[in-house]
Design a protein around this motif. Structure first.
Motif, short mmCIF file in Angstrom:
data_model
loop_
_atom_site.label_atom_id
_atom_site.label_comp_id
_atom_site.label_asym_id
_atom_site.label_seq_id
_atom_site.Cartn_x
_atom_site.Cartn_y
_atom_site.Cartn_z
N PHE A 81 0.81 -1.22 0.00
CA PHE A 81 0.00 0.00 0.00
C PHE A 81 0.85 1.27 0.00
CE2 PHE A 81 -3.18 -2.84 2.33
CZ PHE A 81 -3.90 -3.11 1.18
N THR A 83 3.77 1.83 -1.54
CA THR A 83 4.31 2.15 -2.87
C THR A 83 3.26 1.98 -3.97
OG1 THR A 83 5.09 -0.12 -3.20
CG2 THR A 83 6.62 1.45 -2.16
N CYS A 84 2.02 1.64 -3.58
CA CYS A 84 0.92 1.43 -4.55
C CYS A 84 1.32 0.42 -5.62
CB CYS A 84 0.52 2.75 -5.21
SG CYS A 84 -0.11 3.97 -4.05
N THR A 85 1.78 -0.76 -5.15
CA THR A 85 2.26 -1.80 -6.05
C THR A 85 1.56 -3.13 -5.78
OG1 THR A 85 4.46 -0.76 -6.08
CG2 THR A 85 4.31 -3.03 -6.88
N LYS A 119 1.48 -0.98 -10.97
CA LYS A 119 1.31 0.24 -10.19
C LYS A 119 -0.12 0.75 -10.34
CE LYS A 119 5.62 1.00 -8.74
NZ LYS A 119 5.98 1.22 -7.31
N TYR A 120 -0.64 1.34 -9.29
CA TYR A 120 -2.02 1.84 -9.34
C TYR A 120 -2.13 3.20 -8.65
CZ TYR A 120 -2.32 0.41 -4.41
OH TYR A 120 -2.10 0.27 -3.06
N ASP A 121 -3.17 3.93 -9.00
CA ASP A 121 -3.56 5.13 -8.27
C ASP A 121 -4.76 4.85 -7.38
OD1 ASP A 121 -1.75 7.18 -9.57
OD2 ASP A 121 -2.74 6.36 -11.35
N THR A 122 -5.69 4.05 -7.92
CA THR A 122 -6.85 3.58 -7.16
C THR A 122 -6.91 2.08 -7.30
OG1 THR A 122 -8.04 5.64 -7.63
CG2 THR A 122 -9.35 3.75 -6.88
N LEU A 123 -7.26 1.40 -6.20
CA LEU A 123 -7.26 -0.06 -6.20
C LEU A 123 -8.57 -0.60 -5.66
CD1 LEU A 123 -5.86 -2.87 -6.36
CD2 LEU A 123 -4.94 -2.41 -4.08
N VAL A 324 -7.86 2.87 -1.73
CA VAL A 324 -8.00 1.41 -1.78
C VAL A 324 -9.39 1.02 -1.28
CG1 VAL A 324 -7.09 -0.81 -1.05
CG2 VAL A 324 -5.53 1.12 -1.40
#
Length: 435
Positions: A81, A83-85, A119-123, A324
């Motif tokens: 969470f 590193t948004c990976t 990689k994400y901005d929203t999950l 998230v």
């Protein structure tokens, strides 16, 4: 200006709904799932018993109208969470690989696997749940499940194989009876409907094709609970019990299965019980991904990701994890205990799609509120039960269940094709048993 990336883990009722309804103008959408389609689980028993083509019980994630959507056939192994990976492992089988043309369940050994990161901005975390086998030895090796269209194919194939084998002149009467034992483990809606569809398949069609086997096939439902369909009111559960017993479907409640062999189950109460077909349709256990995540989970019951009423994931200290969300069977709302039903996942997917599409616009976001829907189950021979604001039984409940089967599909094309299939079955029999 580049669009933010929305990553969706899972292609079930929640993940699929979200992937199809979020505006592509606002997000780059990536779906990560080992299955490239949504599986219409309420339709799988019907497909297995030949009421329509297997392909009608699923819908692809990729659509011509959604060309901006990316799909990765993989499983999410873990999430960072900070590193948004998302750490992923692929699961593919190419033509020419050993066993490439056989039926395999998603994630089976022998598939080519490599790792990669997203990689994400929203999950959105919506991986669903795994099959609950209670660590019973032999289940994974010898039982069939009813979670995917691939499972439905395997079940139909197995039915035809045991009927053909039972017809060989080398089979004794006792060998035939042992092989024609069809056992279903699980007294919930999925297990009961599987038994009902098997009953219809045999009594409406197959016994006329195999008259020498008439009277030798048995259907038995095993459940560790003291009654079947425990999610329904007691009166409906009792009605279902009487209806199934009237069709000579044997019910073994409070049945404790200790292990599963190649051709028999072994129970604490009855010892060795032979089978030709074993369908394992028990409840859910937590996804392996959920077990690894540093998030809040319920103190009791099924371990699920806890969210607030806006479906935002809560960290280990109760804080909201920014960007998230968690949906479907793998998630629950703090302070509530929503059931692991397709309808809950569907409503959550529709809610979050609306929220994300309106993000940045004026107006207050309302919290998610689940609208309770009727519970339905089919009992065979045009009989069923419906539980909700009013309770139905009999033919009217069966009609409601049939209508509900069409309502689950997400496209008019599939609704039409399923209806046409039903018409042909009524007119000329199922494809596997033509008149």
């Amino acid at each position: 200006m580049s669009k933010p990336t929305l990553a969706i883990i899972g292609s079930g009722w929640a993940g699929f709904t979200l992937s199809q309804k979020v505006a592509l103008e606002k997000f780059n959408i990536i779906v990560i799932s080992p299955i490239r389609t949504i599986q219409y689980t309420p339709l799988l028993a019907s497909a297995a018993c030949g009421l329509f083509n297997f392909r009608l019980a699923e819908e692809p994630v990729r659509r011509r109208s959604r060309t901006g959507l990316k799909y990765y056939k993989a499983t999410a192994e873990n999430i960072d969470f900070d590193t948004c990976t998302i750490y992923c492992k692929t699961s593919t089988k190419m033509a020419g690989d050993p066993g490439a043309h056989g039926f395999q369940r998603a994630g089976e050994e022998g598939q080519t696997q490599t790792t990669f990161e997203v990689k994400y901005d929203t999950l959105c975390i919506a991986p669903g749940c795994d099959i609950q086998d209670f660590a019973t030895p032999g289940v994974r090796e010898h039982a069939l499940f009813l979670r995917t269209t691939n499972d439905a194919r395997l079940i139909q194939q197995r039915i035809l194989e045991i009927l053909d084998k039972s017809s060989l002149p080398t089979m004794s009467d006792q060998d035939q009876r042992d092989l024609l034992n069809m056992r279903i483990v699980g007294g919930g809606a999925i297990g009961i409907e599987a038994a009902a569809e098997l009953y219809d398949l045999w009594n409406e069609e197959m016994r006329f094709l195999y008259p020498h086997l008439d009277g030798k096939l048995t259907i038995t439902i095993h459940d560790v609970a003291p009654e079947i369909l425990s999610t329904f009111d007691e009166s409906l559960s009792e009605y279902a019990t009487n209806s199934l017993q009237g069709k000579q479907v044997e019910l073994k409640t409070a049945s404790h299965i200790e292990r599963v062999g190649k051709d028999a189950i072994f129970t604490k109460e009855d010892g060795r019980l032979p089978f030709g077909l074993l369908i394992w349709a028990t409840g859910n256990k937590a996804s392996s991904l959920v077990e690894k995540l540093p998030v809040q989970k319920p103190e009791k019951g099924l371990p699920r990701v806890l969210t607030d009423r806006y479906l935002r994931v809560l960290g280990t200290e109760g804080e909201v994890v920014q960007g998230v969300y968690a949906l479907g069977d793998a998630a629950d709302i703090e302070g509530e205990s929503l059931p692991t039903l397709a309808e809950v996942a569907l409503q959550k997917g529709e809610y979050l799609a609306k929220v994300l599409n309106q993000e940045g616009e004026a107006g207050e976001t309302k919290p998610f509120a689940y609208e309770q829907q009727s519970l339905m189950a089919y009992l065979g021979r045009h009989d069923g039960i419906v539980g909700g604001k009013t309770d139905w039984t009999g033919a009217s409940a069966w009609i409601a269940w049939r209508s509900g089967s069409l309502a689950w599909t997400r496209s008019w094309r599939r609704k039409f094709m399923i209806s046409i299939s039903w018409l042909f079955v009524w007119w000329d029999g199922r494809d596997i048993v033509r008149k």
